[in-house]
Design a protein around this motif. Sequence first.
Motif, PDB file in Angstrom:
ATOM      1  N   ARG A 121       0.583   4.095   0.973  1.00  0.00           N
ATOM      2  CA  ARG A 121       0.533   5.053   2.082  1.00  0.00           C
ATOM      3  C   ARG A 121       1.525   4.733   3.188  1.00  0.00           C
ATOM      4  O   ARG A 121       1.818   5.580   4.019  1.00  0.00           O
ATOM      5  CB  ARG A 121      -0.876   5.095   2.670  1.00  0.00           C
ATOM      6  CG  ARG A 121      -1.846   5.636   1.654  1.00  0.00           C
ATOM      7  CD  ARG A 121      -3.215   5.743   2.218  1.00  0.00           C
ATOM      8  NE  ARG A 121      -4.148   5.914   1.116  1.00  0.00           N
ATOM      9  CZ  ARG A 121      -5.448   6.051   1.278  1.00  0.00           C
ATOM     10  NH1 ARG A 121      -5.960   6.031   2.473  1.00  0.00           N
ATOM     11  NH2 ARG A 121      -6.232   6.199   0.246  1.00  0.00           N
ATOM     12  N   THR A 122       1.997   3.525   3.225  1.00  0.00           N
ATOM     13  CA  THR A 122       2.949   3.132   4.261  1.00  0.00           C
ATOM     14  C   THR A 122       3.941   2.154   3.649  1.00  0.00           C
ATOM     15  O   THR A 122       3.709   0.957   3.626  1.00  0.00           O
ATOM     16  CB  THR A 122       2.225   2.472   5.452  1.00  0.00           C
ATOM     17  OG1 THR A 122       1.055   3.228   5.780  1.00  0.00           O
ATOM     18  CG2 THR A 122       3.120   2.387   6.676  1.00  0.00           C
ATOM     19  N   VAL A 123       5.023   2.677   3.112  1.00  0.00           N
ATOM     20  CA  VAL A 123       6.011   1.824   2.445  1.00  0.00           C
ATOM     21  C   VAL A 123       7.297   1.785   3.278  1.00  0.00           C
ATOM     22  O   VAL A 123       7.973   2.807   3.413  1.00  0.00           O
ATOM     23  CB  VAL A 123       6.338   2.342   1.033  1.00  0.00           C
ATOM     24  CG1 VAL A 123       7.292   1.379   0.322  1.00  0.00           C
ATOM     25  CG2 VAL A 123       5.079   2.554   0.224  1.00  0.00           C
ATOM     26  N   PRO A 124       7.615   0.622   3.854  1.00  0.00           N
ATOM     27  CA  PRO A 124       8.839   0.560   4.662  1.00  0.00           C
ATOM     28  C   PRO A 124      10.084   0.567   3.778  1.00  0.00           C
ATOM     29  O   PRO A 124      10.157  -0.184   2.800  1.00  0.00           O
ATOM     30  CB  PRO A 124       8.710  -0.774   5.407  1.00  0.00           C
ATOM     31  CG  PRO A 124       7.745  -1.586   4.610  1.00  0.00           C
ATOM     32  CD  PRO A 124       6.884  -0.637   3.815  1.00  0.00           C
ATOM     33  N   ASN A 138       0.850  -1.177   0.000  1.00  0.00           N
ATOM     34  CA  ASN A 138       0.000   0.000   0.000  1.00  0.00           C
ATOM     35  C   ASN A 138       0.886   1.227   0.000  1.00  0.00           C
ATOM     36  O   ASN A 138       1.769   1.349   0.841  1.00  0.00           O
ATOM     37  CB  ASN A 138      -0.931   0.004   1.212  1.00  0.00           C
ATOM     38  CG  ASN A 138      -1.974   1.099   1.090  1.00  0.00           C
ATOM     39  OD1 ASN A 138      -1.654   2.286   1.155  1.00  0.00           O
ATOM     40  ND2 ASN A 138      -3.209   0.732   0.859  1.00  0.00           N
ATOM     41  N   ARG A 156       9.233   4.853   7.034  1.00  0.00           N
ATOM     42  CA  ARG A 156       8.102   4.473   6.176  1.00  0.00           C
ATOM     43  C   ARG A 156       7.635   5.704   5.429  1.00  0.00           C
ATOM     44  O   ARG A 156       7.488   6.770   6.031  1.00  0.00           O
ATOM     45  CB  ARG A 156       6.955   3.931   7.035  1.00  0.00           C
ATOM     46  CG  ARG A 156       7.324   2.625   7.683  1.00  0.00           C
ATOM     47  CD  ARG A 156       6.389   2.278   8.801  1.00  0.00           C
ATOM     48  NE  ARG A 156       6.939   1.181   9.583  1.00  0.00           N
ATOM     49  CZ  ARG A 156       6.611   0.935  10.833  1.00  0.00           C
ATOM     50  NH1 ARG A 156       5.737   1.683  11.455  1.00  0.00           N
ATOM     51  NH2 ARG A 156       7.158  -0.085  11.464  1.00  0.00           N
ATOM     52  N   ILE A 157       7.424   5.520   4.129  1.00  0.00           N
ATOM     53  CA  ILE A 157       7.097   6.691   3.308  1.00  0.00           C
ATOM     54  C   ILE A 157       5.820   6.499   2.507  1.00  0.00           C
ATOM     55  O   ILE A 157       5.333   5.380   2.337  1.00  0.00           O
ATOM     56  CB  ILE A 157       8.270   7.053   2.371  1.00  0.00           C
ATOM     57  CG1 ILE A 157       8.526   5.930   1.363  1.00  0.00           C
ATOM     58  CG2 ILE A 157       9.529   7.356   3.180  1.00  0.00           C
ATOM     59  CD1 ILE A 157       9.538   6.294   0.289  1.00  0.00           C
ATOM     60  N   ARG A 158       5.303   7.631   2.023  1.00  0.00           N
ATOM     61  CA  ARG A 158       4.103   7.614   1.193  1.00  0.00           C
ATOM     62  C   ARG A 158       4.498   7.734  -0.275  1.00  0.00           C
ATOM     63  O   ARG A 158       5.257   8.633  -0.634  1.00  0.00           O
ATOM     64  CB  ARG A 158       3.218   8.809   1.549  1.00  0.00           C
ATOM     65  CG  ARG A 158       2.584   8.718   2.917  1.00  0.00           C
ATOM     66  CD  ARG A 158       1.999  10.055   3.314  1.00  0.00           C
ATOM     67  NE  ARG A 158       1.144   9.925   4.482  1.00  0.00           N
ATOM     68  CZ  ARG A 158       0.957  10.894   5.381  1.00  0.00           C
ATOM     69  NH1 ARG A 158       1.579  12.063   5.235  1.00  0.00           N
ATOM     70  NH2 ARG A 158       0.168  10.718   6.411  1.00  0.00           N
TER      71      ARG A 158
END
Lengths: 260, 108, 167
Positions: C81-84, C79, C131-133
């Motif tokens: 919206r929350t990419v580690p 997803n 974690r990035i968007r």
Amino acid sequence: MGKRHLGAGLAVGALLAASLAVPAGADDGIRSGYSYMTPETKGMQDDDFQNPGMIWVDDGEKLWNTVDGKAGKACATCHKDAATSMKGVATVYPKYDPKIKKVKNIEWQVNNCRTERMQAKPWKYESGQLLAMTVYIRHQSRGMPMNVSVDGDAIPFFQAGEKFYNQRRGLLDMACKHCHADNAGKNARANLLSQGQTNGFPVYRLKWQKAGSTHRRFRGCNKQVRATPYKAGSDEYMNLELYVAWRGRGLPVETPAVRN
Amino acid sequence: MAKARVKVPKSVKKGEVFEVKTLISHKMETGQRKDKKTGKKIPRMIINKFVCTYNGKEVFTSDWHPAISANPYMAFFVKAGESGNLDFTWTDDKGKATKKSAKVTVTG
Amino acid sequence: MQTKEKTMIRKTLEAQRIGRRDLMAMLGAGAVAAMGIGMTSREAQADAKAVAEAMKKLIGDKKPAAGKITLDLPQIAENGRTVPIAVEVASPMTDADHVKALHLWADKNPRPDVATFRFTPASGKARISTRIRLAKTQNIVALAEMSDGSLYMAKSEIKVTIGGCGG
């Protein structure tokens, strides 16, 4: 962009249409939503520190020990240490309550305690407090197998939940089972369909970027098939929650799980 | 108010490089979302600065933009010098700071 | 016509109808998913050029070298919206030779800036996890500034799954 979606949409339409004509039975045993996640999402759940859902556990613990309401009580006043008193609770909820002659879930029970015992205001469904308390209580049973009772007085409510699960609804005319029983493990567009198990709820959802309840998820699913969702905390969703918890019998409680 | 969690090893050997993990509850409002009811843009409200000091000296800092996810997770490394404190400060767009401190015991 | 055949035809027609309905839904879902991250199509114009401009502001006309940076990204972000992610810059991290700063950009986000991390020799290791968007499939661009003034750059694509059922 439009064209790409058109293609993707067609593909999914074809996939679902094709699978709808095939008899059920794609189900390969009871699987937690965890097993459908990518290694990165699993990793986020596996490490309590990395798991953002633990924020809600912390919040819940604080609330557990906070006096609220006219009776001057906290949860801990009666229930003492949640690690002991709440252990196993998540495995048997939702459950039939003879006093209200209905099925209740943990959220309902928390608010009942608040209004009856603590003389405090009930928390709104999906509020930060009710989520935190539900996460905290369910977390005390982490690792224990789901084991709701669907016997005796619970039977009609279980059956109502089962009927809901199999009932087509919305503009798409789809039931819960079409995605989560018949097609679990397959892709609908880029989305891998899970069995829709509730053993990790309330979950921290990457998409929501916060914790959310089973009933929020039910509402999302219902909206997705273009049906009017029921209210969180409604009888319909209580019964459905019981049925879905039964579908996941034996799965370990994972609250707070991390899902996509 | 934002709530922060930090994790550091209880004790480390002098010279050892150890990982520090932090997590803070925050919406990280991008400033680009619209309110579904009013149609108005929700103003940007993020944590834009993270600072870690080790016995008072800056060891790691970071500037964040709205592309950092809600409930920011930040992990980094620190080399063990003397026993003491790691102090963490998260500062939001309004200049409001959330602080947290952790003890480090250095052996050997 | 035999009943069996009739049933088959009816089923085929039904299947087609479901397909069309489903298409409508998927169109809706896709649009919602794209909006949900907080961007409109016009705002999603940031691209490689914007990253180049941002980089120029930092380092002028200097050309960063390749190497030293490891981008630890998931193959597919479940997803956006929350990419580690994790990034590491190889360095002895001594007083004389260490990484001063690491800048990250996402070239197809509405705004490409992601974060800047500043290290010291007391960091011991120039590695971060966060974690990035990400609005869509795109490149992550990293620039490392070393204590001797040298510059390194790395770029890697990350695929982002659009959507995810339900609300």
